[in-house]
Enzyme design. Structure first.
Site, short mmCIF file in Angstrom:
data_model
loop_
_atom_site.label_atom_id
_atom_site.label_comp_id
_atom_site.label_asym_id
_atom_site.label_seq_id
_atom_site.Cartn_x
_atom_site.Cartn_y
_atom_site.Cartn_z
CB ILE A 1 -0.87 0.03 1.28
CG1 ILE A 1 -1.68 -1.24 1.42
CG2 ILE A 1 -1.76 1.26 1.29
CD1 ILE A 1 -2.63 -1.53 0.31
CB CYS A 2 1.14 4.19 -2.20
SG CYS A 2 2.02 5.76 -2.23
CB ILE A 3 3.52 4.88 3.15
CG1 ILE A 3 3.27 5.26 4.60
CG2 ILE A 3 4.63 5.69 2.51
CD1 ILE A 3 4.39 4.89 5.54
CB ALA B 1 -1.96 4.47 3.09
#
Length: 129
Positions: A76-78, A81
């Site tokens: 998940i792209c931080i 997110a």
């Protein structure tokens, strides 16, 4: 063949289900998925707090079970997110938030993971805009 799949669409977008069908077909055909990268609204698929009507299929659960069953690398792209309130325990603590809403099998990481995926995969496929 090794595939890297990026999903930019949220749970309500038909592209989220199309991506899951594609990922299943890739494995059924004997190919490999080296990376799954969830970006933009695709990060919403990682929440464990979504509650859908009983007569609707829960795409959140379907993705989570698919990833766990096949032991896939699901990033998940931080940055995406955090902007959308998707936090694991570490990020919730880091930002003094009252709780997290994601965990296994998801991993929060940066776009560098997607760049690495592009270098190691034979094919990269993106779903959503």
């Amino acid at each position: 063949m090794k595939f890297a799949i990026a999903l930019l669409a949220g749970p309500q977008d038909p592209a989220a289900r199309s991506a899951l069908r594609f990922a299943r077909a890739v494995l059924e055909q004997g190919h490999q998925i080296t990376h799954l990268f969830f970006y933009r609204d695709g990060v919403h698929l990682a929440t464990e707090l979504a509650v859908l009507p009983q007569d609707e299929a829960d795409i959140h659960v379907e993705w989570r079970e698919f990833i766990a069953q096949h032991q896939l690398d699901a990033v998940i792209c931080i940055a995406a997110a955090l902007k959308r309130g998707i936090l694991d325990d570490d990020e919730a603590n880091r930002w003094n938030k009252p709780g997290s809403n994601t965990g296994t099998p998801w991993e929060l990481s940066g776009l560098g993971q997607w760049i690495e995926a592009l270098q190691t995969a034979d094919r990269a496929v993106t779903f959503g805009t």
